[in-house]
Design a protein around this motif. Structure first.
Motif, PDB file in Angstrom:
ATOM      1  N   ALA A  58      11.782  10.589   0.093  1.00 41.95           N
ATOM      2  CA  ALA A  58      11.009   9.592  -0.649  1.00 41.95           C
ATOM      3  C   ALA A  58      11.126   8.213  -0.014  1.00 41.95           C
ATOM      4  O   ALA A  58      10.189   7.409  -0.075  1.00 41.95           O
ATOM      5  N   GLY A  61       8.484   8.074   2.558  1.00 42.29           N
ATOM      6  CA  GLY A  61       7.199   7.791   1.927  1.00 42.29           C
ATOM      7  C   GLY A  61       7.100   6.362   1.446  1.00 42.29           C
ATOM      8  O   GLY A  61       6.053   5.711   1.595  1.00 42.29           O
ATOM      9  N   GLY A  62       8.197   5.846   0.857  1.00 42.85           N
ATOM     10  CA  GLY A  62       8.202   4.461   0.399  1.00 42.85           C
ATOM     11  C   GLY A  62       8.035   3.479   1.547  1.00 42.85           C
ATOM     12  O   GLY A  62       7.363   2.449   1.411  1.00 42.85           O
ATOM     13  N   CYS A  65       4.486   3.356   2.306  1.00 44.30           N
ATOM     14  CA  CYS A  65       3.786   2.620   1.246  1.00 44.30           C
ATOM     15  C   CYS A  65       3.889   1.115   1.442  1.00 44.30           C
ATOM     16  O   CYS A  65       2.906   0.384   1.318  1.00 44.30           O
ATOM     17  N   GLY A 169       5.610   3.627  -4.278  1.00 42.71           N
ATOM     18  CA  GLY A 169       6.684   3.744  -3.307  1.00 42.71           C
ATOM     19  C   GLY A 169       8.000   3.180  -3.798  1.00 42.71           C
ATOM     20  O   GLY A 169       9.053   3.818  -3.662  1.00 42.71           O
ATOM     21  N   VAL A 173      11.399   5.638  -5.250  1.00 42.69           N
ATOM     22  CA  VAL A 173      12.675   5.575  -4.526  1.00 42.69           C
ATOM     23  C   VAL A 173      13.795   5.109  -5.442  1.00 42.69           C
ATOM     24  O   VAL A 173      14.922   5.617  -5.385  1.00 42.69           O
ATOM     25  N   ALA A 230       2.674   9.372   2.993  1.00 46.43           N
ATOM     26  CA  ALA A 230       3.306   8.908   1.765  1.00 46.43           C
ATOM     27  C   ALA A 230       3.051   9.857   0.595  1.00 46.43           C
ATOM     28  O   ALA A 230       3.958  10.173  -0.183  1.00 46.43           O
ATOM     29  N   THR A 234       6.488  11.283  -1.082  1.00 46.84           N
ATOM     30  CA  THR A 234       6.982  10.431  -2.165  1.00 46.84           C
ATOM     31  C   THR A 234       7.040  11.198  -3.484  1.00 46.84           C
ATOM     32  O   THR A 234       6.008  11.634  -4.003  1.00 46.84           O
TER      33      THR A 234
END
Length: 458
Positions: A58, A61-62, A65, A169, A173, A230, A234
Motif C-alpha cells: 500500500a 500505491g500511496g 498517489c 493513498g 497507508v 495505485a 492500494t
C-alpha cells in the motif's frame, strides 16, 4: 485508581467503548513510546501492523498517489510562470494566481468529501473516481486557450480528482501502520516530492520541444499508468469482525464536529497559517528569478533544486518523528523554514542566494508536507475514522491555499520595481504566516500532551 484513557477525552461518551474495543487493531494513539508487537499475526487473524507485506505494498500505491496529486500541485509554479508569458499574458499576476490557488483549494476541499466516503467506499472506488477526473481534466487542459477553459479543466475538474487520489493513498497507508507510521507516510509523501522534481525538470523542456498541448497529453498518460499501479496496490487494513459498523451520514462529508476536540482544532488552525505561507516560495521563486533577469531554464532549475531536496525532507523527518516525537520534529523543521525565509530569501535577493534558499527550503518545507497526515493520525483515536479526521483538518486548511497566491500577487504588484527587492513584502508575509503556524504547532503539542500525560514522547 486507573487514569482515564485518551479516548474518553477525544470521543463522545457513546463511542468510547467502541473505540477501545478496536484499540488493538486500529492503533488508537500514535505514541512511539508504546511498544506494539509487529512480528506476529494478531489473535483475531488480521494482518499485523507495521510489517504486513500488504501494508508495504500500500505504501507503493500511496507513493504513486502522491506523485500524481500533491506532486502535480507542487508543479503549478511552472504553470504560473508559463501562463503569465503565454496564453494569459494579458492578465495580471494576481488574476493568474487564482488558477493555482483554486486548484490547491479544491484538492484540500476534496479531502473532507472523499475522507468521509472512504470508510464506506474504500480506496479502490475513490481512486477510480480520482483517476477519471484528474486524467480527464489534464486532457481537457491540452485543448484550452482561454482563461475560463483553463480554470474549469485544471483548477476544478483535475483538482477535485487530485483530492480523491490524495485521500485514498494517505488514508489507506495510515491504517496499516502504528509504530512506523511516520516513516511509512514519509515515504508516501516522498512521491509528491519526486513528482514535483520530475515535473518541474521535464515539463518546461517538453513545452519547448513538443508544445503545450502534447505536453499535457504526455503528463496525463504518465499519470494514468501510475494510477493503474495505485489502484492495483492500494488497500486498507481490514477491520475486526466485531468492529462497530457506523452508518454513513451526510455530516461525514464535512466532519466539523471533530474540531470540538482541542488538539484537532489547534492543529487545524496551525496548519491553516503555515499553509498560508509555505507554498509562496514554490510559486513565486521562478517568477522572481525571471524578473531579475535569469533565463527561463535557469529560473526553473530553482524549482528542480527545491523539489530534489524536498524528497529527503519528506522521508527522514518521519523516521525521526517515530523515535523522538512527531510534534517535536515538526516544530523544529517548520521553525527552520521560517529562519530560511528571513535569513536567506529576504537577506540575499540575488541568484546565489536564491539557489541556496531553494536547496535548504526544499528540505525544511518537505517535512511539514509529510508530517501533517502523520500528526492528524496521532490525534485520531480510531484509525477507521482517519479519513474523517483528515477531512476535519483540511476543511480549515483549504481557505488558506485559496487566498495565499492572490494575496501574493497583490503584494508583488505593490512592490517598488526600483527597490532592492520588489518581492520583499511577499516574503515577509510568507514568514509571518509560517511563524504563526509554528506557534500553533507548539500549542497543539501542549494540548495533545495534556491528554496523554507527561513523559510521553510527542
Amino acid at each position: 485508581m486507573e487514569p482515564p484513557s485518551i479516548t474518553s477525552h477525544l470521543a463522545p461518551s457513546g463511542e468510547v467503548r467502541d473505540i477501545e474495543k478496536a484499540a488493538h487493531t486500529a492503533a488508537p494513539i500514535s505514541d512511539p513510546s508504546v511498544h506494539v508487537p509487529t512480528d506476529t499475526v494478531n489473535d483475531d487473524g488480521l494482518p499485523p501492523l507495521d510489517t504486513s507485506p500488504r501494508g508495504w505494498l500500500a505504501v507503493v500505491g500511496g507513493f504513486a498517489c502522491l506523485f500524481v496529486s500533491f506532486g502535480w500541485m507542487t508543479c503549478i509554479g511552472v504553470f504560473q510562470a508559463y501562463y503569465g508569458s503565454h496564453q494569459l499574458s494579458n492578465y495580471s499576476a494576481s488574476t493568474v494566481g487564482w488558477i493555482p490557488s483554486t486548484e490547491s483549494f479544491l484538492l484540500f476541499l476534496g479531502v473532507p468529501i472523499f475522507g468521509g466516503l472512504f470508510a464506506r467506499l474504500g480506496p479502490t472506488v475513490i481512486l477510480i473516481i480520482g483517476t477519471i477526473l484528474h486524467v480527464g481534466g489534464l486532457l481537457g487542459v491540452a485543448s484550452c486557450h482561454t482563461y475560463g477553459q483553463i480554470f474549469a479543466t485544471q483548477s476544478v475538474v483535475s483538482a477535485i480528482g487530485t483530492g480523491a487520489i490524495f485521500v485514498a493513498g494517505t488514508t489507506a497507508v495510515g491504517t496499516w501502520f502504528h509504530a512506523r507510521r511516520g516513516l511509512a507516510l514519509g515515504i508516501v509523501s516522498a512521491g509528491s516530492a519526486l513528482g514535483a522534481l520530475i515535473g518541474t525538470a521535464v515539463i518546461p523542456v517538453l513545452f519547448d520541444r513538443i508544445g503545450f498541448p502534447w505536453t499535457m497529453r504526455a503528463v496525463a498518460l504518465t499519470y494514468f499508468v501510475l494510477l493503474i499501479v495505485a489502484i492495483a496496490t492500494t488497500t486498507r487494513r481490514p477491520l475486526p469482525a466485531d468492529h462497530p459498523h457506523n452508518p454513513f451520514r451526510i455530516s461525514h462529508l464535512a466532519p466539523v464536529s471533530l474540531l470540538g476536540h482541542s488538539p484537532v482544532l489547534i492543529l487545524a488552525i496551525a496548519c491553516f497559517f503555515y499553509f498560508l505561507g509555505v507554498f509562496i516560495p514554490y510559486n513565486y521563486i521562478v517568477v522572481e528569478a525571471e524578473d531579475a533577469g535569469d533565463g527561463v531554464r535557469s529560473s526553473n532549475n530553482l524549482l528542480v533544486i527545491l523539489s530534489a531536496t524536498s524528497t529527503v525532507g519528506r522521508v527522514m523527518p518521519g523516521w525521526l518523528g517515530d523515535r523522538y516525537g512527531r510534534f517535536n520534529v515538526t516544530i523544529g523543521f517548520t521553525a527552520f523554514s521560517v529562519v530560511l525565509v528571513l535569513g536567506v530569501w529576504i537577506a540575499a535577493p540575488w541568484r546565489t542566494g536564491r539557489i541556496a534558499f531553494a536547496a535548504l527550503y526544499g528540505f525544511g518545507s518537505g517535512t511539514f508536507v509529510s508530517m501533517v497526515p502523520t500528526l492528524i493520525a496521532q490525534v485520531c483515536p480510531d484509525m477507521s475514522k482517519l479519513g474523517l479526521y483528515l477531512g476535519a483538518v483540511y476543511i480549515v486548511i483549504a481557505p488558506s491555499v485559496l487566498i495565499a497566491q492572490p494575496i501574493g500577487g497583490v503584494l508583488v504588484s505593490a512592490g517598488d520595481e526600483n527597490s532592492r527587492d520588489r518581492y520583499v513584502w511577499l516574503k515577509v508575509f510568507s514568514a509571518l504566516a509560517m511563524t504563526v503556524g509554528v506557534m500553533g504547532f507548539v500549542a497543539a503539542r501542549a494540548s495533545y500532551q495534556s491528554r496523554v500525560g507527561k513523559g510521553k514522547v510527542v
